[in-house]
Write a protein that holds these residues in place. Structure first.
Motif, PDB file in Angstrom:
ATOM      1  N   PRO A   9      -0.841  -1.750   8.590  1.00 34.92           N
ATOM      2  CA  PRO A   9      -1.431  -0.416   8.507  1.00 34.92           C
ATOM      3  C   PRO A   9      -0.442   0.533   8.093  1.00 34.92           C
ATOM      4  N   VAL A  10      -0.808   1.517   7.150  1.00 34.04           N
ATOM      5  CA  VAL A  10      -0.271   2.742   6.711  1.00 34.04           C
ATOM      6  C   VAL A  10      -0.468   3.863   7.604  1.00 34.04           C
ATOM      7  N   VAL A  11       0.718   4.345   8.089  1.00 32.19           N
ATOM      8  CA  VAL A  11       0.756   5.185   9.155  1.00 32.19           C
ATOM      9  C   VAL A  11       1.545   6.576   8.785  1.00 32.19           C
ATOM     10  N   PHE A  37       6.842   8.111   4.263  1.00 30.39           N
ATOM     11  CA  PHE A  37       7.724   9.300   4.448  1.00 30.39           C
ATOM     12  C   PHE A  37       7.102  10.651   3.540  1.00 30.39           C
ATOM     13  N   ARG A  38       5.648  10.442   4.006  1.00 25.39           N
ATOM     14  CA  ARG A  38       4.791  11.626   3.433  1.00 25.39           C
ATOM     15  C   ARG A  38       5.029  13.007   4.330  1.00 25.39           C
ATOM     16  N   THR A  39       5.622  12.685   5.495  1.00 26.16           N
ATOM     17  CA  THR A  39       5.796  13.890   6.388  1.00 26.16           C
ATOM     18  C   THR A  39       7.148  14.128   6.804  1.00 26.16           C
ATOM     19  N   GLY A  61       7.465   3.436   4.781  1.00 27.97           N
ATOM     20  CA  GLY A  61       6.585   3.466   3.337  1.00 27.97           C
ATOM     21  C   GLY A  61       6.829   4.888   2.534  1.00 27.97           C
ATOM     22  N   THR A  62       6.335   4.758   1.205  1.00 27.55           N
ATOM     23  CA  THR A  62       6.425   5.963   0.442  1.00 27.55           C
ATOM     24  C   THR A  62       7.943   6.235   0.374  1.00 27.55           C
ATOM     25  N   VAL A  63       8.730   5.340   0.206  1.00 29.92           N
ATOM     26  CA  VAL A  63      10.259   5.428   0.215  1.00 29.92           C
ATOM     27  C   VAL A  63      10.592   5.339  -1.196  1.00 29.92           C
ATOM     28  N   VAL A 121       5.391  -8.220  -4.145  1.00 28.05           N
ATOM     29  CA  VAL A 121       5.199  -6.929  -4.383  1.00 28.05           C
ATOM     30  C   VAL A 121       3.831  -6.415  -3.972  1.00 28.05           C
ATOM     31  N   LYS A 122       4.051  -5.033  -3.751  1.00 29.20           N
ATOM     32  CA  LYS A 122       2.690  -4.249  -3.370  1.00 29.20           C
ATOM     33  C   LYS A 122       2.212  -3.804  -4.840  1.00 29.20           C
ATOM     34  N   PHE A 123       0.802  -3.993  -4.653  1.00 25.12           N
ATOM     35  CA  PHE A 123      -0.097  -3.830  -5.962  1.00 25.12           C
ATOM     36  C   PHE A 123      -1.017  -2.450  -5.585  1.00 25.12           C
ATOM     37  N   PHE A 124      -0.589  -1.544  -5.933  1.00 21.56           N
ATOM     38  CA  PHE A 124      -0.971   0.136  -5.637  1.00 21.56           C
ATOM     39  C   PHE A 124      -1.231   0.850  -6.740  1.00 21.56           C
ATOM     40  N   PRO A 125      -2.134   1.699  -7.099  1.00 21.81           N
ATOM     41  CA  PRO A 125      -3.404   1.608  -6.018  1.00 21.81           C
ATOM     42  C   PRO A 125      -4.320   0.435  -6.621  1.00 21.81           C
ATOM     43  N   PRO A 149      -2.134  -6.209  -2.009  1.00 25.89           N
ATOM     44  CA  PRO A 149      -2.954  -4.933  -2.476  1.00 25.89           C
ATOM     45  C   PRO A 149      -3.042  -3.896  -1.637  1.00 25.89           C
ATOM     46  N   THR A 150      -2.913  -2.564  -1.723  1.00 25.78           N
ATOM     47  CA  THR A 150      -2.984  -1.510  -0.967  1.00 25.78           C
ATOM     48  C   THR A 150      -3.465  -0.284  -1.901  1.00 25.78           C
ATOM     49  N   GLY A 151      -4.473   0.481  -1.240  1.00 27.59           N
ATOM     50  CA  GLY A 151      -5.180   1.467  -1.889  1.00 27.59           C
ATOM     51  C   GLY A 151      -6.628   1.244  -2.164  1.00 27.59           C
ATOM     52  N   GLY A 152      -7.411   1.729  -1.515  1.00 29.27           N
ATOM     53  CA  GLY A 152      -8.804   1.397  -1.851  1.00 29.27           C
ATOM     54  C   GLY A 152      -9.182  -0.147  -0.874  1.00 29.27           C
ATOM     55  N   VAL A 153      -8.378  -0.589  -0.251  1.00 26.48           N
ATOM     56  CA  VAL A 153      -8.727  -1.585   0.655  1.00 26.48           C
ATOM     57  C   VAL A 153      -9.411  -1.198   1.921  1.00 26.48           C
ATOM     58  N   ASP A 154     -10.367  -1.879   2.344  1.00 28.95           N
ATOM     59  CA  ASP A 154     -10.798  -1.497   3.523  1.00 28.95           C
ATOM     60  C   ASP A 154     -11.593  -2.392   4.288  1.00 28.95           C
ATOM     61  N   GLY A 171      -2.333  -3.920   2.659  1.00 30.08           N
ATOM     62  CA  GLY A 171      -2.006  -2.530   3.340  1.00 30.08           C
ATOM     63  C   GLY A 171      -3.040  -1.493   3.086  1.00 30.08           C
ATOM     64  N   GLY A 172      -2.959  -0.779   4.145  1.00 30.23           N
ATOM     65  CA  GLY A 172      -4.180   0.436   4.138  1.00 30.23           C
ATOM     66  C   GLY A 172      -4.132   1.280   5.425  1.00 30.23           C
ATOM     67  N   SER A 173      -4.790   2.260   5.179  1.00 30.77           N
ATOM     68  CA  SER A 173      -4.730   3.446   6.250  1.00 30.77           C
ATOM     69  C   SER A 173      -6.186   3.591   6.874  1.00 30.77           C
ATOM     70  N   TRP A 174      -7.161   2.729   6.314  1.00 32.92           N
ATOM     71  CA  TRP A 174      -8.360   2.981   6.904  1.00 32.92           C
ATOM     72  C   TRP A 174      -8.523   2.952   8.473  1.00 32.92           C
ATOM     73  N   MET A 175      -7.761   1.968   9.070  1.00 31.64           N
ATOM     74  CA  MET A 175      -7.964   1.837  10.629  1.00 31.64           C
ATOM     75  C   MET A 175      -7.345   3.086  11.330  1.00 31.64           C
ATOM     76  N   MET A 176      -6.305   3.732  10.404  1.00 34.74           N
ATOM     77  CA  MET A 176      -5.822   4.803  11.337  1.00 34.74           C
ATOM     78  C   MET A 176      -6.643   6.086  11.177  1.00 34.74           C
ATOM     79  N   LYS A 177      -7.719   6.308  10.700  1.00 38.51           N
ATOM     80  CA  LYS A 177      -8.673   7.314  10.422  1.00 38.51           C
ATOM     81  C   LYS A 177      -9.845   7.166  11.453  1.00 38.51           C
ATOM     82  N   GLY A 178     -10.224   8.387  12.075  1.00 36.86           N
ATOM     83  CA  GLY A 178     -11.198   8.481  13.063  1.00 36.86           C
ATOM     84  C   GLY A 178     -10.897   7.823  14.261  1.00 36.86           C
TER      85      GLY A 178
HETATM   86  C1  3PG Z   1      -0.249   3.856   0.714  1.00 38.88           C
HETATM   87  O1  3PG Z   1       0.358   4.475   0.974  1.00 38.88           O
HETATM   88  O2  3PG Z   1       0.060   2.488   0.755  1.00 38.88           O
HETATM   89  C2  3PG Z   1      -1.890   4.039   0.528  1.00 38.88           C
HETATM   90  O3  3PG Z   1      -1.932   5.324   0.434  1.00 38.88           O
HETATM   91  C3  3PG Z   1      -2.755   3.384   1.292  1.00 38.88           C
HETATM   92  O4  3PG Z   1      -4.040   3.535   0.524  1.00 38.88           O
HETATM   93  P1  3PG Z   1      -5.379   3.744   1.298  1.00 38.88           P
HETATM   94  O5  3PG Z   1      -4.917   5.200   2.032  1.00 38.88           O
HETATM   95  O6  3PG Z   1      -6.334   3.755   0.384  1.00 38.88           O
HETATM   96  O7  3PG Z   1      -5.632   2.517   2.411  1.00 38.88           O
END
Ligand code: 3PG
Length: 194
Positions: A9-11, A37-39, A61-63, A121-125, A149-154, A171-178
């Motif tokens: 999970p990307v948190v 590190f987006r915040t 992440g995002t380092v 390796v991360k494959f993003f987006p 793969p990360t970015g658009g995975v759900d 990787g992904g952030s979808w589960m951390m929303k809602g």
């Molecule tokens: C990341 O930081 O790796 C991505 O923003 C996660 O992508 P997602 O939000 O589409 O899951």
């Protein structure tokens, strides 16, 4: 990089109350968190996670530079993720003995990772850069590489990605929303079936 879960999970954490809420919900169902590190709270968030949720394998992440990597390692990060490949971040990780997962989407970037002895390796987006089709094509010249793969995975495409043997995890952030607790619980149940 060692695989502790099929999904990382990307948190994104904003403050301690947010960390407590999100990490409590996650910890019940998933063993790993990539705190980005987006915040401005990222470093403290990693410290908070390492201290209060020892069962979560916490990473950063995002380092995007060596300074952030040093701060993340000092805060307790056990792995570091970058959107791209940074040799300076790689050097910090090597020195600290923590795993480094750089983002690579082209053959040139993958070759640069291999020169650093990095084979995961991360494959993003992921969805933008061709998704599974691109990963399979890149796997032909690079059979030793495993992709994250990360970015658009759900939930809708997770099973398809994980069915490919060139994919280490996603990787992904979808589960951390809602409703994070409900989402993490559902994901945990889904992962048991895959
Ligand atoms: C990341 O930081 O790796 C991505 O923003 C996660 O992508 P997602 O939000 O589409 O899951």
């Amino acid at each position: 990089m060692k695989c502790v879960s099929k999904v990382v999970p990307v948190v994104v954490l904003n403050d301690e109350a947010d960390a407590k809420r999100q990490l409590s919900a996650l910890a019940e169902h998933l063993p790993v968190a990539e705190i980005t590190f987006r915040t401005g709270y990222a470093e403290d968030g990693i410290k908070y996670c390492a201290k209060n949720f020892p069962n979560i394998c916490v990473g950063a992440g995002t380092v995007i530079n060596a300074e952030q990597a040093e701060r993340a390692v000092r805060a307790g990060a056990r792995f570091i993720v970058s959107p791209g490949l940074s040799e300076k971040v790689a050097a910090v990780c090597k020195r600290a003995g923590v795993d480094y997962l750089p983002g690579c989407v082209t053959p040139m970037e993958i070759e640069a990772a291999l020169e650093l002895d990095i084979t995961t390796v991360k494959f993003f987006p992921a969805q933008v850069y061709g998704g599974l089709k691109a990963i399979k094509a890149l796997s032909a010249p690079f059979p030793q590489v495993r992709f994250v793969p990360t970015g658009g995975v759900d939930e809708a495409n997770l099973a398809e990605y994980l069915a490919c043997d060139r994919i280490a995890f996603v990787g992904g952030s979808w589960m951390m929303k809602g409703d994070t607790a409900e989402n993490c619980k559902r994901l945990n149940t889904l992962l048991r079936t895959l």
